[in-house]
Design a protein around this motif. Sequence first.
Motif, short mmCIF file in Angstrom:
data_model
loop_
_atom_site.label_atom_id
_atom_site.label_comp_id
_atom_site.label_asym_id
_atom_site.label_seq_id
_atom_site.Cartn_x
_atom_site.Cartn_y
_atom_site.Cartn_z
N ARG A 68 -21.75 51.04 4.00
CA ARG A 68 -20.85 50.36 4.94
C ARG A 68 -21.36 48.95 5.22
N GLY A 111 -24.14 55.73 14.04
CA GLY A 111 -24.08 56.65 15.17
C GLY A 111 -25.44 56.60 15.86
N GLU A 126 -16.87 51.16 11.69
CA GLU A 126 -17.97 51.94 12.25
C GLU A 126 -19.15 51.90 11.27
N ILE A 127 -20.33 51.52 11.76
CA ILE A 127 -21.46 51.52 10.83
C ILE A 127 -22.60 52.43 11.24
N SER A 173 -30.92 62.30 9.50
CA SER A 173 -31.43 62.84 10.77
C SER A 173 -32.36 64.02 10.54
N HIS A 207 -27.33 64.19 6.30
CA HIS A 207 -27.74 62.96 7.01
C HIS A 207 -29.26 62.85 7.02
N PHE A 225 -24.14 59.02 -0.58
CA PHE A 225 -24.32 57.68 -0.01
C PHE A 225 -25.69 57.57 0.63
N HIS A 283 -15.44 56.47 2.01
CA HIS A 283 -16.35 57.62 1.94
C HIS A 283 -16.63 57.98 0.49
N THR A 284 -17.90 58.23 0.16
CA THR A 284 -18.24 58.76 -1.18
C THR A 284 -19.10 60.02 -0.98
N GLN A 333 -28.27 56.47 3.92
CA GLN A 333 -28.39 56.24 5.36
C GLN A 333 -29.80 55.79 5.69
N GLY A 353 -28.35 56.48 13.25
CA GLY A 353 -28.24 56.70 11.81
C GLY A 353 -27.17 55.76 11.28
N ARG A 375 -22.14 64.47 1.08
CA ARG A 375 -21.08 65.16 1.83
C ARG A 375 -19.86 65.34 0.94
N GLU A 425 -32.11 56.51 8.99
CA GLU A 425 -32.26 57.09 10.31
C GLU A 425 -33.35 56.31 11.03
N ASP A 427 -16.76 64.43 0.54
CA ASP A 427 -15.98 63.38 1.16
C ASP A 427 -15.68 62.33 0.09
#
Length: 338
Positions: A313, A283, A280-281, A172, A170, A207, A203-204, A209, A308, A196, A211, A198
């Motif tokens: 998505r 956290g 969910e997009i 983060s 991530h 991907f 999920h790929t 993100q 994040g 990840r 933060e 996944d």
Amino acid sequence: MIAKLENLLKEAFSDLSRADTREKAAQVKTRYIGRKGEIASFLKELGGLPAGERKAAGEAINQAKDAIEKEAERLLSSFDEREKAARLTTDRVDVTLPGRRAPLGKRHPVTQVMDSVEAIFSGLGFDIAEGPEVELDYYNFEALNLPKDHPARDMQDTFYINEEVLLRTHTSAVQPRVMEVERPPLRVIAPGTVYRRDSDITHTPMFHQVEGFMVDRGVRFSDLKGILTQFLHELFGEDTGIRFRPSFFPFTEPSAEVDIRCVICSGSGCRVCKGSGWLEILGAGMIHPEVFRTVKYDPEEYTGFAFGLGIERIAMLKFGIDDLRLFFENDIRFLRQF
Ligand code: FA5
């Protein structure tokens, strides 16, 4: 011999006049004046002639040879000229034709969304920071209140390179890197690629993100809600359904997940939102005091929020795409549509 030469000359000229291709003319030339040709055999006979006749005969042979050669060359170059003229008419280039356009690429939908996200947060006063994709376990987990044996590490299936090095799971991980070297007030986003173990339609293994975090005196959960709501409304439009759900992240307390109304089915339930009507997009949450202590910020003095979000998505929702894997197949028919 002179009489024989005259006959040969006549024959040669008549053969040449009958040669109707360049190839045939060249063959005739070789037959008469080639190294083993007719003229050459005359030259061989010279030695057998009486001495008084040799000079005249030699001159006659040379004259005959020159005459044949000249005529053959004339013929050959006329064939060359004709061939060139023919090629010029068939190969003619029409300079008025429009040029061929090289196929033009387009910005990848993921890049487009990344750009919009960065533009919105820049407008809200956030700076942009970056960190490495091959990351230390320390920044990806430990500094984020996830010690080695913490069960929450299982939340993100990790590609490890060795005990201490991994592919960041991530963005983060950029948080402690920035906080380690800078003091509040901070308003930072960190866009980037994450990895990840996944893979399914939402999920790929690779991907993107973004933060985001803000640290200062007196930053509250309502600031987080305000900033994220403003961001999501700018990105998806004012009347987009948004909900905050309580959640858990080891590096935030309290924590939340933010969902947005599924734009594929408008909330009635489909395979993308797994029938829930929501996707969910991101956290988010208030940065955990333990994280502050690790980077030597006093948690009594400073508070902050972090979030994040998953770029793919958002791209799925924005462009109405129902399978995340399409983004990475690089099918030009898919990419052209955006
Ligand atoms: C995290 O990665 C946290 N670091 C987010 C965070 C940051 C929380 C700061 C609190 C404070 P999570 O694993 O839920 O959380 O992933 C965040 C988003 O990334 C998800 O909402 C989702 O949009 C996206 N995402 C997660 N896994 C994948 C995947 N395999 N493929 C595509 N997108 C994914």
